[in-house]
Design an enzyme around this catalytic site. Sequence first.
Site, mmCIF file in Angstrom:
data_model
loop_
_atom_site.group_PDB
_atom_site.id
_atom_site.type_symbol
_atom_site.label_atom_id
_atom_site.label_comp_id
_atom_site.label_asym_id
_atom_site.label_seq_id
_atom_site.Cartn_x
_atom_site.Cartn_y
_atom_site.Cartn_z
ATOM 1 N N LYS A 1 20.396 64.507 46.018
ATOM 2 C CA LYS A 1 20.352 65.412 44.866
ATOM 3 C C LYS A 1 18.882 65.742 44.621
ATOM 4 C CE LYS A 1 20.771 65.304 39.882
ATOM 5 N NZ LYS A 1 21.188 64.542 38.711
ATOM 6 N N ALA B 1 23.922 67.100 33.786
ATOM 7 C CA ALA B 1 22.933 66.997 32.706
ATOM 8 C C ALA B 1 23.396 67.611 31.387
ATOM 9 C CB ALA B 1 21.604 67.635 33.091
ATOM 10 N N GLY B 2 23.320 66.806 30.363
ATOM 11 C CA GLY B 2 23.578 67.299 29.015
ATOM 12 C C GLY B 2 25.014 67.171 28.547
ATOM 13 N N ASN C 1 25.831 60.594 33.036
ATOM 14 C CA ASN C 1 25.160 59.293 33.005
ATOM 15 C C ASN C 1 24.892 58.874 31.559
ATOM 16 O OD1 ASN C 1 22.599 57.773 35.087
ATOM 17 N ND2 ASN C 1 23.323 57.041 33.137
ATOM 18 N N THR C 2 24.037 59.651 30.875
ATOM 19 C CA THR C 2 23.635 59.257 29.519
ATOM 20 C C THR C 2 24.823 59.195 28.558
ATOM 21 O OG1 THR C 2 21.480 60.228 29.898
ATOM 22 C CG2 THR C 2 22.090 59.863 27.608
#
Lengths: 64, 260
Positions: free
Chosen positions: B100, B187-188, B209-210
Amino acid sequence: MLKINGQETDAAGKSISEYLSSANYEPRQIVVEINEEIIAKERYGETILKDGDVVEIISFMGGG
Amino acid sequence: MQEKDEKDTLVLGGKEFHSRFILGSGKYSLQLIEAAVRDAGAEIVTLAVRRAQTKEHENILSYIPEGVTLLPNTSGARDAHEAVRIAHLARELCGSNFVKIEIMRDTKYLLPDNAETIRATEILAKEGFVVLPYMYPDLNVGRDLVSAGAAAVMPLAAPIGSNRGLATRDFIQMLIDELDLPVIVDAGIGKPSQACEAMEMGAAAVMANTALATAGNLTMMASAFRQAIDAGRKAYLSGLGRVLVRGAASSDPLTGFLRD
């Protein structure tokens, strides 16, 4: 002196294998790069660190 | 119907995946990875490459279940040259040719540098890597990434780690509609409903992930994401019902109750 992972280190004359073992790294979990060239594991014994080398010892960690 | 679901695979670099949930491994305990992978049903896990710690530190690879495809990222790279260098190190570490691309110059918003990303994609694809570039969702860039040999594109929904959801929704939709490559929303994405919406839009997969790492119960959230992604995929495959801009249409027979 040479730079290993950003730190000035007095390891000139040692082979990669000798350095890894003295610094307590596990060779199976890492990859070694000298002056931006990846060193194959089978060459760790014969590759001698020299003054001025820039060495990176790299492994995986968690990431997204 | 079951048979149709089983054949609905995601193909990346010639490899077939049944899961459409790509799981990050950052910012949580190594001890939770195995359960997170299991509850997410994930077949692809991302990793970062960094300066090694000595022996007493544990090796993340021993916590990732067998059979999972490793997707190393090039985070920390500031240009194409550094990303290529990190990709080479990652391949040496795990033998996987999946990568990635993640190239950032901006430290406040952590936005990907699309121009450098195209350059790195071209170099690594030529070398035989399966390249999944993280990108700011711009259709022209998407087309350049297709030409550069990307295996998929990974547009951001919102700034990394923000959990703010599909802030770039309309631009991701353009990529989905126009590119002949899997679009993996990365992301996000902060909650399962947002992952579900991305899948309803036709995204090929979602990466998170987050959203999990900062959740109250990581593995339960992994399972919630899995279900949301499956639901969104099914909704997309079934074809969403139409939206009326004006007026109404009753679902009931249009006769008055006891009046006619």
